[in-house]
Design an enzyme around this catalytic site. Structure first.
Site, PDB file in Angstrom:
ATOM      1  N   THR B  77       1.018  -1.127   0.054  1.00 36.00           N
ATOM      2  CA  THR B  77      -0.114   0.219   0.106  1.00 36.00           C
ATOM      3  C   THR B  77       0.864   1.300  -0.144  1.00 36.00           C
ATOM      4  O   THR B  77       2.208   1.171   0.075  1.00 36.00           O
ATOM      5  CB  THR B  77      -0.836  -0.170   1.038  1.00 36.00           C
ATOM      6  OG1 THR B  77      -0.115   0.081   2.495  1.00 36.00           O
ATOM      7  CG2 THR B  77      -1.637  -1.326   1.337  1.00 36.00           C
ATOM      8  N   LYS B 106       7.423   1.811   2.873  1.00 37.35           N
ATOM      9  CA  LYS B 106       8.652   2.273   3.631  1.00 37.35           C
ATOM     10  C   LYS B 106       8.123   2.731   4.968  1.00 37.35           C
ATOM     11  O   LYS B 106       9.113   2.667   5.797  1.00 37.35           O
ATOM     12  CB  LYS B 106       9.333   3.382   3.027  1.00 37.35           C
ATOM     13  CG  LYS B 106      10.028   3.273   1.841  1.00 37.35           C
ATOM     14  CD  LYS B 106      10.846   4.354   1.266  1.00 37.35           C
ATOM     15  CE  LYS B 106       9.753   5.381   0.118  1.00 37.35           C
ATOM     16  NZ  LYS B 106       9.290   4.388  -1.153  1.00 37.35           N
ATOM     17  N   GLU B 130      13.697  -5.529   1.240  1.00 36.45           N
ATOM     18  CA  GLU B 130      14.838  -4.980   0.256  1.00 36.45           C
ATOM     19  C   GLU B 130      14.225  -3.999  -0.699  1.00 36.45           C
ATOM     20  O   GLU B 130      14.987  -3.041  -1.040  1.00 36.45           O
ATOM     21  CB  GLU B 130      15.200  -6.360  -0.531  1.00 36.45           C
ATOM     22  CG  GLU B 130      15.949  -5.954  -1.545  1.00 36.45           C
ATOM     23  CD  GLU B 130      17.471  -5.724  -1.361  1.00 36.45           C
ATOM     24  OE1 GLU B 130      17.843  -4.633  -1.228  1.00 36.45           O
ATOM     25  OE2 GLU B 130      18.265  -6.510  -1.060  1.00 36.45           O
ATOM     26  N   VAL B 133      14.325   0.106  -0.063  1.00 37.05           N
ATOM     27  CA  VAL B 133      15.324   1.175  -0.418  1.00 37.05           C
ATOM     28  C   VAL B 133      16.034   0.897  -1.820  1.00 37.05           C
ATOM     29  O   VAL B 133      16.577  -0.068  -1.963  1.00 37.05           O
ATOM     30  CB  VAL B 133      16.738   0.799   0.836  1.00 37.05           C
ATOM     31  CG1 VAL B 133      17.658   1.818   0.329  1.00 37.05           C
ATOM     32  CG2 VAL B 133      15.947   1.326   2.136  1.00 37.05           C
ATOM     33  N   GLY B 187       6.303  11.879 -16.322  1.00 41.69           N
ATOM     34  CA  GLY B 187       5.641  11.074 -15.273  1.00 41.69           C
ATOM     35  C   GLY B 187       6.813  10.872 -14.370  1.00 41.69           C
ATOM     36  O   GLY B 187       6.684   9.822 -13.522  1.00 41.69           O
ATOM     37  N   GLU B 190       5.637  13.584  -9.560  1.00 43.79           N
ATOM     38  CA  GLU B 190       4.200  13.568  -9.421  1.00 43.79           C
ATOM     39  C   GLU B 190       3.553  15.109  -9.464  1.00 43.79           C
ATOM     40  O   GLU B 190       4.424  16.086  -9.409  1.00 43.79           O
ATOM     41  CB  GLU B 190       4.009  13.340  -7.948  1.00 43.79           C
ATOM     42  CG  GLU B 190       4.499  11.933  -7.162  1.00 43.79           C
ATOM     43  CD  GLU B 190       3.649  10.717  -7.589  1.00 43.79           C
ATOM     44  OE1 GLU B 190       2.418  10.969  -7.923  1.00 43.79           O
ATOM     45  OE2 GLU B 190       4.206   9.546  -7.620  1.00 43.79           O
ATOM     46  N   ASP B 201      11.464  11.337   0.803  1.00 48.81           N
ATOM     47  CA  ASP B 201      11.393  10.081   0.266  1.00 48.81           C
ATOM     48  C   ASP B 201      13.008   9.551   0.495  1.00 48.81           C
ATOM     49  O   ASP B 201      13.055   8.261   1.033  1.00 48.81           O
ATOM     50  CB  ASP B 201      11.194  10.180  -1.019  1.00 48.81           C
ATOM     51  CG  ASP B 201      11.493   8.558  -1.819  1.00 48.81           C
ATOM     52  OD1 ASP B 201      10.569   7.820  -1.384  1.00 48.81           O
ATOM     53  OD2 ASP B 201      12.156   8.524  -2.702  1.00 48.81           O
ATOM     54  N   LYS B 205      14.325   6.444   3.239  1.00 47.93           N
ATOM     55  CA  LYS B 205      15.207   5.371   2.850  1.00 47.93           C
ATOM     56  C   LYS B 205      16.415   5.240   3.798  1.00 47.93           C
ATOM     57  O   LYS B 205      17.069   4.206   4.145  1.00 47.93           O
ATOM     58  CB  LYS B 205      15.663   5.358   1.421  1.00 47.93           C
ATOM     59  CG  LYS B 205      14.426   5.245   0.595  1.00 47.93           C
ATOM     60  CD  LYS B 205      14.796   5.404  -0.696  1.00 47.93           C
ATOM     61  CE  LYS B 205      13.694   5.239  -1.997  1.00 47.93           C
ATOM     62  NZ  LYS B 205      13.533   6.201  -3.176  1.00 47.93           N
TER      63      LYS B 205
END
Lengths: 316, 316
Positions: B77, B106, B130, B133, B187, B190, B201, B205
């Site tokens: 999700t 994440k 895995e 990240v 694309g 966003e 983001d 990570k």
């Protein structure tokens, strides 16, 4: 795990030194002249001091290693071609006793892969060989993670000596003989550099990769590789490449059509155009896309780190 | 393994499509509106066609997924911050039933690592991540191979959108707003790009990496990261960098002193100075030395390939 190490060169000695920190116990080490065995765990410093002082790791006969209570045999004798002996016999004895085997020695996987698989089929032991291709760079682990049948091609710089010579020649417009002598002085090239500069070492690694990627019964050997070395490239070729925004590297390639090693022209900003002794491998993986893995492809501690990663994986 | 997938975005759908080829059976898929369940294995094409036609993967209630006979739950999700819900509840239900969990999400690993470890401690199930990240790049597998305590530092480009924008600005001397609009058209960014360009983001990570590398009880969350985005870098800064033989990239760093994300000056020939949406991670590993792992850090099929690599590892 309880580890037995055959071969006390830079890799074998580094495995001995690193094992305790990684949670493993070395119960035996052998070189061609003798062995040290202690089922309760050898003292690395003591064995290394003994080797330094007397030229052999211990007073026991080399053969005593195979009677030690080990779980995994580390084969770290020098790579030999053809029969891949004596490494192959060492593997045979360990697998025959249902022990696991971790190889730093390229010979058995490159030259006798079919025989090796036959041994594994008859044994409860397993064989791993991350250290045979590009030292500590996790090439085998990544191929295993995504599945050999998902890897559609491999291309890379797999010999640090050749790459050092080529990238120095390209950067400084120096002649081959001059750079080779420099590499020998720095310990980057052997006194007899033929194994590296003629492409044999890179080809062995590519043959190992080809064997792992082969999805049928086809098995590769060094004789199946098309190999061109770097010892006949004139300085003028490097100059011409540079004028065109290119550079020359010794590239190993594994595809569905076999194994090739030779000098290739790369754009200077190609990720494969690494400098110095660096190694790099490009994996083409279905869905995951192209991937570049780069690092130190040789060296005792680096190769030993890969051996210990294999031992860890066998231990889980 | 029998796989249940929560989340039918690009990653969930790609896991559904890839699983049969990798030898696994998807027995349930759920999105927020419904679920498709078939203990004998779902037909991927049929589920995807249904989702396309009706907007939901199946007619069953979403909750029905947890009653399916699955071995591993794939949590795919969208990442949420803070409570990391509803992903955390999904994980709780799977681990509570002693099933394994593979995360593409994440949130739970970055924001609730202590809670996650507590759940794992009480379960026979295992958690792998895995895919959280750098997509298909084998960062977690390599850290696991050499041991988290052997990794002394991590540095890398972990957001493809930010890297695309910075490398385009640097190469073409274009303004931020111009390149952002171009990225949105392609694309690559966003409509609301803040999650990527503000560094969130990449920081998530890095926080996940910090949690994995932490050798004591210290747990990291997004709030612990020092973050600077790329949205305030003028074109002139790129010009000044270029004049000095440098280039600007959004670099995430994890060290013993914590997590930092921000624009950094790199030499143009630094391996970290990748272009486009490429991701790259530099691991400093004791004995093995520095290692660079580069590839596609995002994308449905790429991330799904990493999820399936985790499932394979749980299966052995």
């Amino acid at each position: 795990m309880r580890v037995a190490i055959v071969g006390a060169g830079s890799v074998g000695r580094a495995v001995l030194a690193q094992a305790p920190r990684r949670g493993h116990k070395v119960v035996a080490v052998a070189d061609s002249r003798g062995a040290a065995v202690d089922p309760t765990g050898l003292d690395a410093a003591q064995v290394l001091a003994e080797k330094e002082a007397s030229g052999q790791v211990g007073a026991a006969e080399a053969d005593a290693l195979f009677d030690a209570p080990y779980d995994v045999l580390v084969e770290a004798t020098p790579t030999t071609l053809g029969s891949a002996e004596p490494a192959f016999e060492h593997i045979q004895r360990a697998l025959g006793a249902d022990r696991d085997v971790v190889l730093a020695n390229k010979g058995p996987v490159a030259e006798r892969y079919a025989d090796l698989r036959a041994l594994v089929d008859r044994s409860a032991g397993r064989v791993r060989f991350e250290a045979t291709v590009a030292g500590a760079i996790p090439v085998m682990a990544t191929i295993a993670a995504y599945g050999p049948t998902e890897v559609t091609g491999v291309r890379g710089v797999l010999n640090g000596t050749a790459n050092f010579i080529l990238s120095r020649m390209a950067a400084e417009s120096l002649a081959y003989d001059h750079v080779l002598a420099e590499a020998q002085e720095l310990g980057v090239a052997e006194a007899d550099p033929s194994f590296d500069v003629e492409g044999t070492d890179a080809a062995l690694k590519c043959v190992i990769l080809a064997n792992v990627l082969s999805d049928d019964d086809q098995v590769y050997q060094l004789a199946d590789a098309a190999i061109t070395g770097i010892d006949a490239i004139p300085t003028s070729a490097h100059q011409a490449a540079r004028d065109a925004g290119m550079t020359i590297r010794l590239i190993g390639e594994v595809g569905r059509d076999g194994v090739r090693v030779g000098p290739r022209l790369l754009a200077t900003d190609d990720p494969l155009a690494v400098t110095g002794t660096e190694n790099i491998v490009r994996l083409e993986i279905a869905d995951a896309g192209p991937m570049h893995l780069a690092g130190r492809g040789a060296g005792g501690p680096e190769t030993a780190a890969a051996v210990l990663a294999d031992i860890d994986r066998l231990d889980t």
